[in-house]
Design a protein around this motif. Structure first.
Motif, PDB file in Angstrom:
ATOM      1  N   VAL A   1       4.892  -6.443   1.176  1.00 39.63           N
ATOM      2  CA  VAL A   1       3.468  -6.134   0.949  1.00 39.63           C
ATOM      3  C   VAL A   1       3.318  -5.240  -0.277  1.00 39.63           C
ATOM      4  N   VAL A   2       4.187  -4.227  -0.344  1.00 32.81           N
ATOM      5  CA  VAL A   2       4.102  -3.297  -1.466  1.00 32.81           C
ATOM      6  C   VAL A   2       4.441  -4.018  -2.771  1.00 32.81           C
ATOM      7  N   TRP A   3       5.407  -4.938  -2.717  1.00 31.86           N
ATOM      8  CA  TRP A   3       5.842  -5.611  -3.947  1.00 31.86           C
ATOM      9  C   TRP A   3       4.861  -6.683  -4.400  1.00 31.86           C
ATOM     10  N   ILE A   4       4.361  -7.493  -3.455  1.00 31.46           N
ATOM     11  CA  ILE A   4       3.564  -8.652  -3.903  1.00 31.46           C
ATOM     12  C   ILE A   4       2.132  -8.680  -3.386  1.00 31.46           C
ATOM     13  N   GLY A   5       1.744  -7.677  -2.619  1.00 32.61           N
ATOM     14  CA  GLY A   5       0.347  -7.605  -2.189  1.00 32.61           C
ATOM     15  C   GLY A   5       0.059  -8.440  -0.953  1.00 32.61           C
ATOM     16  N   PHE A   6      -1.247  -8.689  -0.718  1.00 33.61           N
ATOM     17  CA  PHE A   6      -1.676  -9.273   0.549  1.00 33.61           C
ATOM     18  C   PHE A   6      -2.015 -10.756   0.476  1.00 33.61           C
TER      19      PHE A   6
ATOM     20  N   PHE B   1      -0.701 -10.769   9.856  1.00 41.17           N
ATOM     21  CA  PHE B   1      -0.823  -9.505  10.600  1.00 41.17           C
ATOM     22  C   PHE B   1      -0.660  -8.307   9.646  1.00 41.17           C
ATOM     23  N   MET B   2       0.169  -8.494   8.620  1.00 41.06           N
ATOM     24  CA  MET B   2       0.457  -7.376   7.711  1.00 41.06           C
ATOM     25  C   MET B   2      -0.702  -7.076   6.766  1.00 41.06           C
ATOM     26  N   GLY B   3      -1.442  -8.089   6.395  1.00 39.00           N
ATOM     27  CA  GLY B   3      -2.544  -7.814   5.472  1.00 39.00           C
ATOM     28  C   GLY B   3      -3.238  -9.071   5.009  1.00 39.00           C
ATOM     29  N   GLY B   4      -4.374  -8.884   4.325  1.00 38.33           N
ATOM     30  CA  GLY B   4      -5.173 -10.016   3.847  1.00 38.33           C
ATOM     31  C   GLY B   4      -6.355 -10.254   4.765  1.00 38.33           C
ATOM     32  N   ASN B   5      -7.180 -11.195   4.378  1.00 37.88           N
ATOM     33  CA  ASN B   5      -8.417 -11.428   5.137  1.00 37.88           C
ATOM     34  C   ASN B   5      -8.532 -12.834   5.691  1.00 37.88           C
TER      35      ASN B   5
ATOM     36  N   ASN C   1      -5.177 -13.192  11.162  1.00 33.13           N
ATOM     37  CA  ASN C   1      -6.219 -12.223  10.832  1.00 33.13           C
ATOM     38  C   ASN C   1      -7.315 -12.224  11.889  1.00 33.13           C
TER      39      ASN C   1
ATOM     40  N   MET D   1      -6.092 -10.199  14.801  1.00 35.34           N
ATOM     41  CA  MET D   1      -6.128  -8.751  14.549  1.00 35.34           C
ATOM     42  C   MET D   1      -7.556  -8.211  14.592  1.00 35.34           C
TER      43      MET D   1
END
Lengths: 330, 261
Positions: free
Chosen positions: B121-126, B205-209, B214, B217
């Motif tokens: 997530v930190v390296w490539i985003g959501f 689950f980690m991120g994004g919309n 999603n 969550m």
């Protein structure tokens, strides 16, 4: 080593591991035969937010009630509310929002006392020259925890400030928010004031701008009322033989917070004894913020206060049924 | 050993659809009767009829989410399967490569790749990249490990036989080892696609919309168990379709290729 010895050693190891249990509980005390086993569920991990509960235990306020208390950590207010509603736990902490929404879904949850008279949620990020007001956040990427009750508070904040999600780039996140802010994946995050924002504020790796390492917008100061952290039980437990005992446990928790705010030094010392791995500066700053969030009259709750909390969720269209505010009180 | 079914694919497909629909319908009816009879509260378990109702009511959102999740599953899963097969072929063709690289397979296989997610997530985003890479990572390992195992453990008498025909090592790899390994490779792909689905959803689950993950969550913040169950139902459908797709591929395209060769 022959096969029998190897097999026996393996069985002993497995039995020992099983005996130690897998639950995420803090139960270092040896069970005392005269005390009754009792579990208190936290709606999150052992953070400064719950220092009062741990302090009450350290001071022996629970053992005075004849209880050997285990403090159980969990991962969210909604799960905590459901666990209390099912009767798995008799008492828990929970946010005001989770209490209301649980009630809405048929969980007859009752609040035994409000610890935070206002919600602790904030929109925050690393201090920046560009961000001074909420307007400056427009178009920025804001990370929200999608399964958290704070999402509803965020929507209430938008409504109260005639904003919409499209004014920002709102993205769902998970895990620790600090690396996401540090790496620039998000510009701001919705979180609790006494948690990650306190951790960043005490971390020298982040630069100071205007004397702060973070910018913070408290939702409670931007039109979102309603109660925050409170102590909940179920109506069934309250009406049972253990009803009075559960009320006394809630009073002991409130007393734990009262004494911790009067003598934070001692409370912190005992907390560090229990959790030596915790970062001292963060816990101290976190608890300083907790004391501020508690205010002066914590433990008290009113029908009006719960009505305000209900109104927020009603205005967001999240209530399927009409809930009387006094049904949330014992 | 019967690698391919002798029945027509369409007939099998019809039979399987009927079996699955009946099975799910029976479970759904039992679930509805149980929750109604025991008055199970909504915060514990929604009624199946409520789940179906929310699927119909919010179908545009569910279709969009399903498309997003399935796209990432298919792209990530396909990349993982191809990369896994390619890696297995390289390792099977060269003892030196196997000596150096095989430990990495064991090491990466031995810990949950999901633990890399916070770093990814930190390296490539959501974005979709996160979900595709995670799906690929989860699909890659079963295929590479199982395929490699099948490629290097071809029956010795087969190898001796084709050697006696004067086949080159390259021909032995492609015409004997690979052909013998086909059933295992197909089985590994059947494992890999559901793994890719898990990878895709964990990424959501980690991120994004977007995506069914999603929806799960966001719905848990408001006790919307009906939406959570609807998403789970669609995920189960996606996983089943994925495995069905490979089985269909196995019994049609691959069957013809395999028998021709």
């Amino acid at each position: 080593m022959n096969m029998n010895r190897l097999l026996n050693s393996t069985i002993v190891l497995i039995v020992t591991l099983l005996g130690n249990g897998c639950g995420n509980e803090n139960n270092s005390d040896t069970p005392t035969p005269n005390l009754k086993e009792f579990e208190i569920l936290l709606d999150w991990q052992a953070e400064p937010t719950y220092l009062g509960v741990y302090y009450a235990k350290s001071l022996g306020l629970f053992s005075d009630l004849g209880l050997n208390v285990s403090i159980i950590q969990s991962w969210g207010a909604n799960q905590a509310v459901s666990s209390v509603a099912t009767g798995r736990y008799k008492i828990s902490t929970a946010s005001g929002g989770a209490t209301v929404l649980g009630h809405n879904k048929g969980a007859e949850i009752v609040s035994l006392g409000v610890l935070y008279p206002n919600i602790p949620s904030v929109i925050y990020g690393l201090a920046s020259e560009d961000i001074e007001t909420i307007e400056d956040l427009k178009g920025k990427k804001i990370g929200i925890y999608p399964n958290s009750i704070t999402v509803n508070e965020f929507d209430a904040f938008l409504k109260a400030n005639t904003l919409s999600r499209s004014d920002f780039d709102v993205v769902s996140i998970s895990g620790s928010d600090v690396p996401l802010l540090a790496s620039g994946q998000v510009d701001a995050v919705l979180n609790y004031w006494e948690m990650s924002p306190a951790a960043i504020e005490t971390n020298n790796d982040f630069k100071l701008i205007r004397g702060k390492r973070t910018f913070t917008f408290k939702l409670s100061e931007h039109g979102v009322g309603g109660y925050g952290l409170n102590i909940v039980t179920s109506r069934d437990v309250l009406n049972s033989d253990e009803g009075d005992l559960v009320k006394q446990v809630a009073e002991a928790i409130i007393e734990g917070y009262r004494r911790a705010s009067q003598d934070p030094q001692n409370a912190l010392e005992l907390f560090f004894n229990e959790f030596p791995e915790k970062d001292g500066d963060y816990v101290r700053e976190g608890f300083r913020r907790v004391v501020e969030l508690l205010g002066e009259n914590f433990g008290l709750q009113t029908v009006e206060g719960w009505q305000t909390t209900l109104d927020i969720y009603d205005q967001l269209g999240l209530l399927d049924v009409e809930i009387e505010a006094d049904s949330l009180l014992p | 050993m019967e690698i391919f079914s002798s029945q027509s694919s369409l007939k099998i497909f019809r039979q399987e659809i009927g079996r699955y629909v009946t099975s799910v319908a029976v479970a759904g009816i039992a679930w509805q009767i149980t929750v109604t009879a025991f008055d199970v509260p909504k915060y514990l378990l929604p009624r199946p009829l409520e789940v179906i109702a929310v699927l119909f009511k919010e179908y545009p959102a569910f279709i969009e989410a399903m498309y997003y999740t399935s796209k990432n599953m298919l792209v990530g899963g396909s990349l993982g399967i191809i990369a896994g097969m390619f890696t297995a072929l390289i390792l099977a063709s060269s003892k030196a490569a196997r000596w150096i690289l095989e430990p990495y397979l064991s090491i990466f296989q031995s810990f949950p790749r999901e633990s890399l997610l916070p770093l990814l997530v930190v390296w490539i985003g959501f974005g979709a990249g996160l979900k595709i890479i995670n799906a690929m990572l989860l699909a890659f390992f079963p295929v590479s490990v199982i395929s490699l195992n099948a490629l290097v453990n071809t029956r010795k008498d087969y190898i001796e036989l084709v050697k006696s025909w004067g086949m080159t090592p390259q021909n032995i790899l492609f015409k004997c080892r690979l052909m013998c390994a086909v059933p295992s490779i197909i089985s590994s792909a059947k494992l890999a696609l559901p793994y890719a689905l898990i990878g895709s959803v964990l990424g959501e689950f980690m991120g994004g919309n977007d995506g069914l993950g999603n929806i799960i969550m966001t719905s848990s913040a408001t006790f919307r168990l009906d939406r959570i169950f609807a998403s789970i139902l669609l995920l189960a459908l996606l996983g089943t379709l994925g495995v069905g797709m490979i089985t269909f591929f196995q019994n049609t395209v691959f069957k013809r290729f395999y028998l021709d060769n």
